[in-house]
Design a protein around this motif. Structure first.
Motif, PDB file in Angstrom:
ATOM      1  N   VAL A 124       0.836  -1.184   0.000  1.00 52.39           N
ATOM      2  CA  VAL A 124       0.000   0.000   0.000  1.00 52.39           C
ATOM      3  C   VAL A 124       0.877   1.242   0.000  1.00 52.39           C
ATOM      4  O   VAL A 124       1.873   1.317   0.728  1.00 52.39           O
ATOM      5  N   ARG A 125       0.507   2.195  -0.831  1.00 53.19           N
ATOM      6  CA  ARG A 125       1.194   3.488  -0.831  1.00 53.19           C
ATOM      7  C   ARG A 125       0.247   4.563  -0.320  1.00 53.19           C
ATOM      8  O   ARG A 125      -0.959   4.517  -0.596  1.00 53.19           O
ATOM      9  N   LEU A 126       0.825   5.503   0.405  1.00 51.64           N
ATOM     10  CA  LEU A 126       0.064   6.644   0.910  1.00 51.64           C
ATOM     11  C   LEU A 126       0.616   7.895   0.245  1.00 51.64           C
ATOM     12  O   LEU A 126       1.826   8.143   0.311  1.00 51.64           O
ATOM     13  N   GLY A 140      -4.782   8.028   9.855  1.00 53.79           N
ATOM     14  CA  GLY A 140      -4.673   9.357  10.447  1.00 53.79           C
ATOM     15  C   GLY A 140      -3.320   9.994  10.264  1.00 53.79           C
ATOM     16  O   GLY A 140      -2.670   9.788   9.227  1.00 53.79           O
ATOM     17  N   TRP A 141      -2.894  10.754  11.290  1.00 54.25           N
ATOM     18  CA  TRP A 141      -1.709  11.590  11.158  1.00 54.25           C
ATOM     19  C   TRP A 141      -0.856  11.594  12.423  1.00 54.25           C
ATOM     20  O   TRP A 141      -1.389  11.652  13.548  1.00 54.25           O
ATOM     21  N   PHE A 142       0.452  11.551  12.194  1.00 55.61           N
ATOM     22  CA  PHE A 142       1.455  11.848  13.209  1.00 55.61           C
ATOM     23  C   PHE A 142       2.254  13.041  12.702  1.00 55.61           C
ATOM     24  O   PHE A 142       2.160  13.413  11.534  1.00 55.61           O
ATOM     25  N   ARG A 143       3.064  13.617  13.563  1.00 59.77           N
ATOM     26  CA  ARG A 143       3.957  14.700  13.145  1.00 59.77           C
ATOM     27  C   ARG A 143       5.260  14.631  13.908  1.00 59.77           C
ATOM     28  O   ARG A 143       5.329  14.049  14.989  1.00 59.77           O
ATOM     29  N   GLN A 144       6.278  15.249  13.310  1.00 61.89           N
ATOM     30  CA  GLN A 144       7.579  15.301  13.967  1.00 61.89           C
ATOM     31  C   GLN A 144       8.225  16.650  13.688  1.00 61.89           C
ATOM     32  O   GLN A 144       8.468  17.009  12.524  1.00 61.89           O
ATOM     33  N   ASP A 168      -3.384   1.576   8.941  1.00 64.28           N
ATOM     34  CA  ASP A 168      -3.284   0.166   9.279  1.00 64.28           C
ATOM     35  C   ASP A 168      -4.567  -0.521   8.866  1.00 64.28           C
ATOM     36  O   ASP A 168      -5.645   0.083   8.967  1.00 64.28           O
ATOM     37  N   LYS A 169      -4.454  -1.757   8.448  1.00 67.03           N
ATOM     38  CA  LYS A 169      -5.613  -2.495   7.956  1.00 67.03           C
ATOM     39  C   LYS A 169      -6.466  -3.063   9.067  1.00 67.03           C
ATOM     40  O   LYS A 169      -7.445  -3.762   8.802  1.00 67.03           O
ATOM     41  N   THR A 170      -6.102  -2.784  10.296  1.00 68.80           N
ATOM     42  CA  THR A 170      -6.891  -3.250  11.423  1.00 68.80           C
ATOM     43  C   THR A 170      -7.455  -2.059  12.191  1.00 68.80           C
ATOM     44  O   THR A 170      -7.004  -0.923  12.021  1.00 68.80           O
ATOM     45  N   ASP A 177       1.151  -0.035  10.065  1.00 70.73           N
ATOM     46  CA  ASP A 177       1.977  -0.731   9.076  1.00 70.73           C
ATOM     47  C   ASP A 177       2.430   0.171   7.934  1.00 70.73           C
ATOM     48  O   ASP A 177       3.446  -0.108   7.310  1.00 70.73           O
ATOM     49  N   TYR A 178       1.679   1.197   7.640  1.00 76.95           N
ATOM     50  CA  TYR A 178       1.983   2.009   6.464  1.00 76.95           C
ATOM     51  C   TYR A 178       2.107   3.490   6.836  1.00 76.95           C
ATOM     52  O   TYR A 178       1.267   4.009   7.584  1.00 76.95           O
TER      53      TYR A 178
END
Length: 127
Positions: A2-4, A35-39, A99-101, A115-116
């Motif tokens: 999977v690509r995002l 969703g989203w994370f940031r750094q 994630d697929k879950t 996972d992605y």
């Protein structure tokens, strides 16, 4: 695999808005967390917001609650992050996650559960 694909980052002044988009390369199915994370520079990766399948809700970091809104277009397999009232401390690289879950509530803020990851998009807020 999977690509995002993320888009929508940029440079804005404090108080303004941006909208980030993240599209998956395949249909996400009936079970997912996205969703989203940031750094920020010199900082650890930080949870921002996610949306889970099956009506199990939307979750935000306290630092963005009331200012950011996450949403999803199922037909386009795309998740959005509408960011209003931006502050200089929102400056970071924003990463889309998927994630697929349906990740359990207590694990949502753990980046290792996803996972992605997207390639990241820079958001810079000037004062």
């Amino acid at each position: 695999q999977v690509r995002l694909v993320e888009s929508g980052g940029g440079l804005v002044q404090a108080g303004n808005s941006l909208r980030l988009s993240c599209a998956t390369s395949e249909h996400t199915g009936s079970s997912y967390t996205m969703g989203w994370f940031r750094q920020a520079p010199g900082e650890e990766r930080e949870f921002v917001a996610v949306i889970r399948c099956c009506g199990t809700g939307i979750h935000y970091a306290d630092s963005v609650k009331g200012r950011f809104t996450i949403s999803r277009d199922n037909a386009k397999n795309t998740v959005y992050l509408q960011m209003n009232s931006l502050k200089p401390e929102d400056t970071a690289i924003y990463y889309c996650v998927y994630d697929k879950t349906r990740i359990i509530l207590s694990a949502l803020r753990n980046g290792a559960m996803y996972d992605y990851w997207g390639q990241g998009t820079q958001v810079t807020v000037s004062s």
